[in-house]
Design an enzyme around this catalytic site. Sequence first.
Site, mmCIF file in Angstrom:
data_model
loop_
_atom_site.group_PDB
_atom_site.id
_atom_site.type_symbol
_atom_site.label_atom_id
_atom_site.label_comp_id
_atom_site.label_asym_id
_atom_site.label_seq_id
_atom_site.Cartn_x
_atom_site.Cartn_y
_atom_site.Cartn_z
ATOM 1 N N ASN A 6 16.870 -1.211 -30.885
ATOM 2 C CA ASN A 6 17.472 -0.694 -29.660
ATOM 3 C C ASN A 6 18.667 -1.592 -29.298
ATOM 4 O OD1 ASN A 6 18.075 -0.517 -26.839
ATOM 5 N ND2 ASN A 6 16.236 0.697 -26.584
ATOM 6 N N ASP A 8 20.878 -1.144 -26.778
ATOM 7 C CA ASP A 8 21.371 -0.973 -25.392
ATOM 8 C C ASP A 8 21.933 -2.262 -24.802
ATOM 9 O OD1 ASP A 8 20.433 1.617 -25.476
ATOM 10 O OD2 ASP A 8 18.636 1.206 -24.292
ATOM 11 N N HIS A 9 21.277 -3.386 -25.139
ATOM 12 C CA HIS A 9 21.664 -4.625 -24.453
ATOM 13 C C HIS A 9 23.015 -5.157 -24.898
ATOM 14 C CE1 HIS A 9 18.270 -5.106 -21.830
ATOM 15 N NE2 HIS A 9 17.529 -4.612 -22.803
ATOM 16 N N ARG A 17 31.314 -6.815 -17.774
ATOM 17 C CA ARG A 17 32.745 -7.040 -17.538
ATOM 18 C C ARG A 17 33.573 -5.761 -17.520
ATOM 19 N NH1 ARG A 17 35.374 -12.015 -18.320
ATOM 20 N NH2 ARG A 17 34.091 -13.513 -17.215
ATOM 21 N N HIS A 42 19.463 4.329 -25.420
ATOM 22 C CA HIS A 42 18.995 5.036 -24.217
ATOM 23 C C HIS A 42 20.218 5.383 -23.389
ATOM 24 C CE1 HIS A 42 16.046 4.893 -20.520
ATOM 25 N NE2 HIS A 42 16.710 6.031 -20.603
ATOM 26 N N ARG A 44 21.080 6.401 -20.144
ATOM 27 C CA ARG A 44 20.439 6.541 -18.829
ATOM 28 C C ARG A 44 21.277 7.427 -17.920
ATOM 29 N NH1 ARG A 44 16.412 2.789 -17.102
ATOM 30 N NH2 ARG A 44 16.991 3.528 -15.043
ATOM 31 N N ARG A 48 23.962 2.772 -16.911
ATOM 32 C CA ARG A 48 24.115 1.337 -16.643
ATOM 33 C C ARG A 48 24.465 0.550 -17.895
ATOM 34 N NH1 ARG A 48 18.019 -0.549 -15.211
ATOM 35 N NH2 ARG A 48 18.355 0.947 -13.556
ATOM 36 N N HIS A 49 24.155 1.107 -19.073
ATOM 37 C CA HIS A 49 24.598 0.403 -20.294
ATOM 38 C C HIS A 49 25.331 1.353 -21.240
ATOM 39 C CE1 HIS A 49 20.551 1.754 -21.358
ATOM 40 N NE2 HIS A 49 19.955 0.742 -20.749
ATOM 41 N N GLU A 69 17.093 8.039 -26.557
ATOM 42 C CA GLU A 69 16.140 8.125 -25.447
ATOM 43 C C GLU A 69 16.871 8.714 -24.246
ATOM 44 O OE1 GLU A 69 14.844 4.211 -24.558
ATOM 45 O OE2 GLU A 69 14.121 3.835 -26.566
ATOM 46 N N THR A 99 13.851 -1.762 -16.067
ATOM 47 C CA THR A 99 13.710 -1.169 -17.391
ATOM 48 C C THR A 99 12.663 -0.058 -17.282
ATOM 49 O OG1 THR A 99 13.164 -1.636 -19.701
ATOM 50 C CG2 THR A 99 12.007 -2.944 -18.060
ATOM 51 N N THR A 100 12.405 0.638 -18.389
ATOM 52 C CA THR A 100 11.465 1.764 -18.331
ATOM 53 C C THR A 100 10.053 1.224 -18.112
ATOM 54 O OG1 THR A 100 12.914 2.710 -20.012
ATOM 55 C CG2 THR A 100 10.923 3.937 -19.481
ATOM 56 N N GLU A 150 5.462 7.757 -28.580
ATOM 57 C CA GLU A 150 5.694 6.309 -28.611
ATOM 58 C C GLU A 150 4.855 5.699 -27.493
ATOM 59 O OE1 GLU A 150 9.771 5.004 -28.824
ATOM 60 O OE2 GLU A 150 9.276 3.048 -27.960
ATOM 61 N N HIS A 213 8.345 -1.510 -26.256
ATOM 62 C CA HIS A 213 8.582 -2.085 -24.933
ATOM 63 C C HIS A 213 7.928 -3.461 -24.831
ATOM 64 C CE1 HIS A 213 10.144 -1.651 -20.833
ATOM 65 N NE2 HIS A 213 9.293 -2.643 -20.630
ATOM 66 N N GLY A 214 8.783 -4.441 -24.655
ATOM 67 C CA GLY A 214 8.315 -5.810 -24.451
ATOM 68 C C GLY A 214 7.832 -6.495 -25.722
ATOM 69 N N GLN A 236 15.257 -5.799 -26.435
ATOM 70 C CA GLN A 236 15.540 -7.027 -25.689
ATOM 71 C C GLN A 236 15.382 -8.294 -26.533
ATOM 72 O OE1 GLN A 236 16.219 -7.727 -22.257
ATOM 73 N NE2 GLN A 236 15.983 -9.914 -22.622
HETATM 74 N N1 PXP Z 1 11.097 2.166 -26.505
HETATM 75 C C1 PXP Z 1 11.495 2.817 -25.386
HETATM 76 C C2 PXP Z 1 11.124 4.253 -25.236
HETATM 77 C C3 PXP Z 1 12.267 2.156 -24.409
HETATM 78 O O1 PXP Z 1 12.668 2.822 -23.304
HETATM 79 C C4 PXP Z 1 12.622 0.809 -24.632
HETATM 80 C C5 PXP Z 1 13.478 0.096 -23.627
HETATM 81 O O2 PXP Z 1 12.857 0.041 -22.438
HETATM 82 C C6 PXP Z 1 12.192 0.179 -25.805
HETATM 83 C C7 PXP Z 1 11.423 0.882 -26.720
HETATM 84 C C8 PXP Z 1 12.554 -1.237 -26.129
HETATM 85 O O3 PXP Z 1 12.010 -2.117 -25.225
HETATM 86 P P1 PXP Z 1 12.438 -3.654 -25.283
HETATM 87 O O4 PXP Z 1 13.893 -3.710 -24.914
HETATM 88 O O5 PXP Z 1 11.557 -4.290 -24.277
HETATM 89 O O6 PXP Z 1 12.205 -4.117 -26.682
#
Ligand code: PXP
Length: 260
Positions: A6, A8-9, A17, A42, A44, A48-49, A69, A99-100, A150, A213-214, A236
Amino acid sequence: MKLGVNIDHIAVLREARRIADPDPMDALSICKRAGADQITIHLREDRRHMQDFDAENIIRLSSLPVNLECAIASDMIDIACRLRPHRVTLVPEKREEVTTEGGLAVTGKQPRLKHAIERLQAEEIEVSLFIDPTTQAVNASKELGVEWVEFHTGKYANIYAMLYSGLEKTPYTIPQLELPRNTLKKLLDKELENLRKLSCDTAELGIKVAAGHGLNYHNVSDIVAIEMIEELNIGQSIVARSVFSGLEQAILDLKALLIR
Ligand code: PXP
């Protein structure tokens, strides 16, 4: 086990910026080279990203499959149907969340959700539902006819963090998990057993199982050990490590932990 990275970050940093750098597009070839199996983004509703142009360019130019996503709002489904990624993962969204925070509400009558799934499947897009690991959510997903679920691993990750990472000594403590170590250990075992059982049940229903997630370099191994989970989506922790080691090395390090 497959890895969806992922990214996104990377866009989070750029949007801090509102300039052109760092460009998530630059991650595509690095992810491929490091052995990622999928790019996950994702889009959103609050943008936001990732922005629309990111989603458009990434889906058009990625040589890896893209897992988009998004929320079930009809304008998001319009975008997904137009961009036609390999897969769409439907996720819940709340404006105020960091976050989600939980899985989709899939139980009960969900005409909007059903309609969104039908529209995506009519475009031959695989659909995944980001759900809490509960029997009710798995059964509802079966009724909705999706190809993937998922499992939201946030609860597992939070318990793990409180038990092993000394999180209780930081400002990011989770008050409801400020529990004695042996209680946390029991909760962790219970959560893992729940994920194990539900993954088997889900696979038996003919639905493919992903999780995310996490998840990070410390807590991922017990999830990897769950045979029926085919894929993890992780953002993340990979992007955080890449700040110090570079994205390619961060992905290589994680891929090494996914070997069964
Ligand atoms: N899977 C889904 C569906 C998510 O929305 C996210 C981000 O919240 C992730 C995986 C990845 O989560 P993380 O950034 O905590 O690794």
